[in-house]
Design a protein around this motif. Structure first.
Motif, short mmCIF file in Angstrom:
data_model
loop_
_atom_site.label_atom_id
_atom_site.label_comp_id
_atom_site.label_asym_id
_atom_site.label_seq_id
_atom_site.Cartn_x
_atom_site.Cartn_y
_atom_site.Cartn_z
N LEU A 13 0.83 -1.20 0.00
CA LEU A 13 0.00 0.00 0.00
C LEU A 13 0.86 1.25 0.00
N THR A 14 0.52 2.18 -0.87
CA THR A 14 1.20 3.46 -0.88
C THR A 14 0.60 4.36 0.19
N GLU A 15 1.24 5.49 0.43
CA GLU A 15 0.69 6.45 1.39
C GLU A 15 -0.68 6.93 0.92
N GLU A 16 -0.81 7.08 -0.40
CA GLU A 16 -2.10 7.52 -0.95
C GLU A 16 -3.19 6.47 -0.69
N ASP A 17 -2.83 5.19 -0.84
CA ASP A 17 -3.79 4.12 -0.56
C ASP A 17 -4.24 4.15 0.90
N VAL A 18 -3.29 4.32 1.79
CA VAL A 18 -3.60 4.36 3.22
C VAL A 18 -4.51 5.54 3.54
N ALA A 19 -4.23 6.68 2.91
CA ALA A 19 -5.06 7.87 3.14
C ALA A 19 -6.49 7.62 2.67
N LYS A 20 -6.62 6.94 1.53
CA LYS A 20 -7.96 6.63 1.01
C LYS A 20 -8.71 5.70 1.96
N LEU A 21 -8.02 4.70 2.48
CA LEU A 21 -8.66 3.76 3.40
C LEU A 21 -9.05 4.42 4.71
N ASN A 22 -8.30 5.45 5.11
CA ASN A 22 -8.59 6.16 6.35
C ASN A 22 -9.60 7.29 6.17
N SER A 23 -10.02 7.52 4.93
CA SER A 23 -11.00 8.58 4.66
C SER A 23 -12.39 8.13 5.08
N LYS A 24 -13.33 9.05 5.07
CA LYS A 24 -14.71 8.74 5.44
C LYS A 24 -15.27 7.64 4.55
N ASP A 25 -15.06 7.79 3.24
CA ASP A 25 -15.57 6.78 2.30
C ASP A 25 -14.87 5.45 2.51
N GLY A 26 -13.55 5.50 2.75
CA GLY A 26 -12.79 4.28 2.93
C GLY A 26 -13.25 3.50 4.14
N LEU A 27 -13.41 4.17 5.26
CA LEU A 27 -13.86 3.50 6.48
C LEU A 27 -15.27 2.96 6.32
N LYS A 28 -16.10 3.69 5.60
CA LYS A 28 -17.47 3.25 5.37
C LYS A 28 -17.50 1.95 4.56
N VAL A 29 -16.66 1.90 3.52
CA VAL A 29 -16.59 0.70 2.68
C VAL A 29 -16.07 -0.49 3.48
N ILE A 30 -14.99 -0.28 4.22
CA ILE A 30 -14.38 -1.37 4.99
C ILE A 30 -15.36 -1.91 6.04
N LEU A 31 -16.03 -1.01 6.74
CA LEU A 31 -16.94 -1.42 7.80
C LEU A 31 -18.20 -2.10 7.25
N SER A 32 -18.51 -1.82 5.99
CA SER A 32 -19.70 -2.43 5.40
C SER A 32 -19.42 -3.82 4.85
N GLU A 33 -18.14 -4.17 4.75
CA GLU A 33 -17.76 -5.48 4.22
C GLU A 33 -18.02 -6.58 5.26
N GLU A 34 -18.49 -7.73 4.80
CA GLU A 34 -18.65 -8.86 5.71
C GLU A 34 -17.28 -9.38 6.14
N SER A 35 -16.31 -9.31 5.24
CA SER A 35 -14.94 -9.68 5.58
C SER A 35 -14.02 -8.55 5.13
N TYR A 36 -12.95 -8.34 5.85
CA TYR A 36 -12.02 -7.25 5.55
C TYR A 36 -11.29 -7.55 4.25
N ASN A 37 -11.57 -6.75 3.22
CA ASN A 37 -10.98 -6.96 1.90
C ASN A 37 -10.43 -5.63 1.40
#
Length: 269
Positions: A13-37
């Motif tokens: 993961l690049t720094e940009e990828d990490v920033a995206k995952l830590n964003s509002k949209d990123g956290l929303k997507v991750i938390l909505s997943e049945e499994s962490y992907n």
């Protein structure tokens, strides 16, 4: 940064990828997943970013159309459950609703059946500065109607003789016409039908025509090929969008519209 991805793959993961995952949209997507992907989450975040970028361009296109009294028709065809409605929603959700209409006509009334076939569609055409999107169009008579026995063989033949001339008149009148066909596999269609039947918020989408779509798959293919052979003209070409992956199809639809209309990309909004 390394994390475990899909199928036990290690992702860099690049720094940009990490920033995206830590964003509002990123956290929303991750938390909505049945499994962490992580892969899926990043793919969806990138889709949202691209969608927003293209929606800004759609606003520019619409502003240009309003300022220049342009009239634009975008029609969507494709098999049942191909994602036409979802694509249309992403196209229209950010633009000015006062200068846009979505047309999804029901089956013709008894009075409309006595009219020239194209008449009820012409009545929905755009005025100056307006964008009209057809969720299915006059091309019902090219595929859906003959496959399901909703028109006679003679009516079908008349339509096929008239449609190219009809579209030539549309273009000569100054209306811009964009034709999109969304294509999915038989397996994907069945998967989407199963999902619709299970979802109480979507069950209304299933019609008697949809119920027979798998059974009549090959018949649809025959008429679809005839339609493309006759109506994929230089003056009014079709754009076939592969739609098994909904997010990619939506992006491809918007990009095609933007490429098809010569709007001023420097339009201020």
């Amino acid at each position: 940064m390394k994390v475990e991805g899909n199928k036990k793959q290690v992702l860099e993961l690049t720094e940009e990828d990490v920033a995206k995952l830590n964003s509002k949209d990123g956290l929303k997507v991750i938390l909505s997943e049945e499994s962490y992907n992580v892969e899926r989450a990043l793919r969806y975040i990138n889709y949202l970013d691209k969608l927003e970028e293209l929606q800004v361009e759609l606003i520019k296109l619409q502003t240009w159309a309003i300022d220049n009294n342009e009239r634009i028709i975008v029609l969507f065809e494709g098999r049942d459950a191909a994602g036409k409605g979802g694509a249309i929603r992403r196209i229209t959700e950010r633009i000015n609703p006062r200068f846009m209409r979505i047309v999804a006509l029901p089956k013709p009334t008894e009075e409309e059946k006595t009219q020239w076939y194209f008449q009820r569609y012409v009545e929905q055409f755009p005025v100056a500065g307006e964008l009209v999107l057809f969720d299915r169009s006059w091309y019902n008579r090219a595929v859906v109607e003959p496959v399901n026995g909703f028109c006679t063989e003679e009516q079908y033949k008349i339509f096929m003789k008239q449609v190219n001339g009809f579209e030539k008149m549309i273009l000569q009148s100054g209306i811009r016409l964009v034709k999109i066909y969304m294509s999915i596999s038989k397996k994907e269609q069945q998967k989407r039908f199963d999902e619709i039947k299970k979802d109480p918020l979507k069950q209304w989408k299933m019609t008697s025509v949809d119920e027979r779509a798998q059974e009549l798959w090959d018949d649809y293919t025959v008429y679809k090929k005839k339609m493309f052979k006759k109506t994929n003209t230089k003056q009014s070409p079709w754009k076939i969008i592969k739609a098994n992956r909904k997010t990619e199809a939506r992006i491809a639809c918007i990009e095609h519209i933007l490429d098809s209309v010569p709007y001023d990309k420097n339009t201020e909004i």
